[in-house]
Design a protein around this motif. Structure first.
Motif, PDB file in Angstrom:
ATOM      1  N   MET A  27       1.183   3.595  10.505  1.00 44.36           N
ATOM      2  CA  MET A  27       2.308   3.948  11.347  1.00 44.36           C
ATOM      3  C   MET A  27       2.736   2.766  12.235  1.00 44.36           C
ATOM      4  O   MET A  27       3.907   2.432  12.308  1.00 44.36           O
ATOM      5  N   MET A  28       1.769   2.133  12.898  1.00 40.73           N
ATOM      6  CA  MET A  28       2.097   1.005  13.773  1.00 40.73           C
ATOM      7  C   MET A  28       2.669  -0.175  12.986  1.00 40.73           C
ATOM      8  O   MET A  28       3.566  -0.860  13.452  1.00 40.73           O
ATOM      9  N   ARG A  29       2.125  -0.394  11.785  1.00 37.65           N
ATOM     10  CA  ARG A  29       2.597  -1.518  10.962  1.00 37.65           C
ATOM     11  C   ARG A  29       4.035  -1.291  10.515  1.00 37.65           C
ATOM     12  O   ARG A  29       4.793  -2.242  10.365  1.00 37.65           O
ATOM     13  N   ARG A  30       4.424  -0.045  10.279  1.00 40.65           N
ATOM     14  CA  ARG A  30       5.798   0.237   9.867  1.00 40.65           C
ATOM     15  C   ARG A  30       6.764   0.091  11.032  1.00 40.65           C
ATOM     16  O   ARG A  30       7.897  -0.343  10.859  1.00 40.65           O
ATOM     17  N   LEU A  31       6.316   0.434  12.236  1.00 41.95           N
ATOM     18  CA  LEU A  31       7.171   0.309  13.414  1.00 41.95           C
ATOM     19  C   LEU A  31       7.252  -1.137  13.890  1.00 41.95           C
ATOM     20  O   LEU A  31       8.300  -1.597  14.344  1.00 41.95           O
ATOM     21  N   PHE A  32       6.145  -1.867  13.760  1.00 44.29           N
ATOM     22  CA  PHE A  32       6.086  -3.271  14.182  1.00 44.29           C
ATOM     23  C   PHE A  32       5.637  -4.134  13.014  1.00 44.29           C
ATOM     24  O   PHE A  32       4.479  -4.543  12.936  1.00 44.29           O
ATOM     25  N   PRO A  33       6.543  -4.462  12.075  1.00 41.90           N
ATOM     26  CA  PRO A  33       6.149  -5.261  10.917  1.00 41.90           C
ATOM     27  C   PRO A  33       5.760  -6.696  11.275  1.00 41.90           C
ATOM     28  O   PRO A  33       5.012  -7.336  10.553  1.00 41.90           O
ATOM     29  N   ALA A  34       6.267  -7.181  12.394  1.00 39.05           N
ATOM     30  CA  ALA A  34       5.951  -8.538  12.854  1.00 39.05           C
ATOM     31  C   ALA A  34       5.703  -8.470  14.364  1.00 39.05           C
ATOM     32  O   ALA A  34       6.593  -8.754  15.159  1.00 39.05           O
ATOM     33  N   PRO A  35       4.494  -8.082  14.772  1.00 37.79           N
ATOM     34  CA  PRO A  35       4.245  -7.847  16.200  1.00 37.79           C
ATOM     35  C   PRO A  35       4.449  -9.084  17.075  1.00 37.79           C
ATOM     36  O   PRO A  35       4.970  -8.978  18.188  1.00 37.79           O
ATOM     37  N   LEU A  36       4.081 -10.263  16.578  1.00 42.73           N
ATOM     38  CA  LEU A  36       4.304 -11.478  17.376  1.00 42.73           C
ATOM     39  C   LEU A  36       5.788 -11.759  17.563  1.00 42.73           C
ATOM     40  O   LEU A  36       6.217 -12.180  18.636  1.00 42.73           O
ATOM     41  N   LEU A  37       6.567 -11.524  16.517  1.00 44.89           N
ATOM     42  CA  LEU A  37       8.017 -11.687  16.625  1.00 44.89           C
ATOM     43  C   LEU A  37       8.581 -10.697  17.637  1.00 44.89           C
ATOM     44  O   LEU A  37       9.436 -11.049  18.449  1.00 44.89           O
ATOM     45  N   SER A  38       8.106  -9.459  17.602  1.00 41.27           N
ATOM     46  CA  SER A  38       8.565  -8.451  18.566  1.00 41.27           C
ATOM     47  C   SER A  38       8.263  -8.878  19.991  1.00 41.27           C
ATOM     48  O   SER A  38       9.137  -8.805  20.863  1.00 41.27           O
TER      49      SER A  38
END
Length: 163
Positions: A1-12
């Motif tokens: 779930m988290m990976r789908r919401l934040f595919p690139a966490p560092l970019l976010s």
């Protein structure tokens, strides 16, 4: 779930930070907009990223970042001197072809950004098979020297980071 919401966490995180830096008053509205941008942009651009980023060797990345910063300052002075020059001291711009060993698309994207950030250089074209790069240099004295500088200062560290 988290990976789908934040595919690139560092970019976010970077987008949220950048939004907050650019919009100075830290109001609730700016925080909400920063979060929306930080979540939406990576989701909407996910299909544009060709391969997942495999980032390693953060110390090499830090040294590369510092090298690029130093080169930006140095080249700003070279370009300033070149624009003020007269007669024989006028800059002689030319294109060079840099053979590439770097194949990672993310590394090539960073190399393109570096070539466009450094004053006096511009990434002009890449070969279809990614084997060579055409770069314009504002003031070219020695093509072989400039090719070796690009390869040693930028390409080799990027290969270490991304490949």
């Amino acid at each position: 779930m988290m990976r789908r919401l934040f595919p690139a966490p560092l970019l976010s995180l970077a987008l949220v930070a950048l939004w907050l830096i650019l919009t100075n008053p830290y109001s609730v509205g700016n925080w909400l907009m920063a979060v929306v941008v930080g979540v939406a942009v990576p989701l909407l651009t996910q299909s544009l990223r060709p391969t997942p980023v495999r980032f390693s060797h953060p110390w090499v990345a830090f040294k590369l970042f510092m090298r690029v910063g130093r080169d930006v300052i140095e080249w700003n002075w070279r370009v300033l001197r070149g624009t003020l020059a007269r007669g024989e001291r006028m800059p002689r711009g030319a294109f060079i072809t840099v053979p590439l060993d770097l194949r990672d698309p993310n590394g090539l994207a960073v190399l393109a950004a570096i070539m466009c950030v450094i004053p006096g250089t511009i990434w002009s074209e890449i070969a279809l098979d990614r084997s060579a790069l055409l770069v314009h240099i504002f003031d070219l004295d020695n093509a072989e020297h400039e090719i070796e500088l690009i390869k040693s200062r930028y390409e080799r560290p990027l290969m270490e980071i991304f490949e």
